[in-house]
Design an enzyme around this catalytic site. Structure first.
Site, PDB file in Angstrom:
ATOM      1  N   ASP A  30      -2.799  14.958  -0.532  1.00  0.00           N
ATOM      2  CA  ASP A  30      -2.870  16.186  -1.048  1.00  0.00           C
ATOM      3  C   ASP A  30      -2.551  17.289   0.003  1.00  0.00           C
ATOM      4  O   ASP A  30      -3.279  17.333   0.940  1.00  0.00           O
ATOM      5  CB  ASP A  30      -4.245  16.607  -1.894  1.00  0.00           C
ATOM      6  CG  ASP A  30      -4.022  17.656  -2.803  1.00  0.00           C
ATOM      7  OD1 ASP A  30      -4.286  17.494  -4.013  1.00  0.00           O
ATOM      8  OD2 ASP A  30      -4.269  18.799  -2.330  1.00  0.00           O
ATOM      9  N   HIS A 100      -1.500  12.505 -12.061  1.00  0.00           N
ATOM     10  CA  HIS A 100      -2.055  12.226 -10.734  1.00  0.00           C
ATOM     11  C   HIS A 100      -3.614  11.708 -10.822  1.00  0.00           C
ATOM     12  O   HIS A 100      -4.058  12.476 -11.483  1.00  0.00           O
ATOM     13  CB  HIS A 100      -1.392  13.187  -9.754  1.00  0.00           C
ATOM     14  CG  HIS A 100      -1.943  14.634 -10.382  1.00  0.00           C
ATOM     15  ND1 HIS A 100      -1.229  15.352 -11.143  1.00  0.00           N
ATOM     16  CD2 HIS A 100      -3.092  15.197  -9.699  1.00  0.00           C
ATOM     17  CE1 HIS A 100      -1.822  16.357 -11.281  1.00  0.00           C
ATOM     18  NE2 HIS A 100      -3.141  16.439 -10.482  1.00  0.00           N
TER      19      HIS A 100
END
Ligand code: AMP
Ligand code: ZN
Length: 115
Positions: A30, A100
């Site tokens: 991320d 996700h």
């Protein structure tokens, strides 16, 4: 999906720090980590939200969970553990409309998952 940022990562049009990839699934770091380890695990198939999962996606979704286990071992967090989160829809704060799963690890998580 042309405008989808995660589809662009899948196609290699946007760079990402990949930690796992196979024919159907990709995982990458991320860009704004919320923990020492913060990986996003996504299907290569564009599915906007958990509410858009079809019956035909059942095996794929199971594979994502199996892949989470694989990645946890790869990252050495299988003993200490981790948190797996999927936001869905406006109230959850979902920003990217491509399913996700956030894999968070490397620190003690709070007792509550809500904020
Ligand atoms: P969500 O709020 O569940 O939709 O989470 C979207 C996540 O995608 C956020 O944690 C963002 O930091 C992350 N993100 C957005 N753009 C990128 C990118 N280009 N590479 C990696 N992570 C990203
Ligand atoms: Zn997409």
């Amino acid at each position: 999906m042309e405008d989808c940022i995660f589809c662009k990562i899948i196609k290699g049009e946007i760079p990402a720090e990949k930690v796992y990839e196979d024919e159907e699934i990709i995982a990458f770091e991320d860009i704004h980590p919320a923990a020492p380890i913060h990986v996003l695990i996504i299907p290569k198939k564009h599915i906007a939200t958990l509410m858009n999962i079809e019956n035909e996606d059942t095996v794929l979704m199971g594979k994502i969970i199996q892949t989470t286990k694989k990645i946890a071992k790869q990252l050495g967090i299988e003993e200490n553990g981790f948190r797996l989160i999927a936001n869905c829809g406006p109230d959850s704060g979902q920003e990217v409309m491509h399913i996700h799963f956030h894999l968070l690890a490397g620190r003690k998580m709070g007792p509550k998952i809500v904020s």
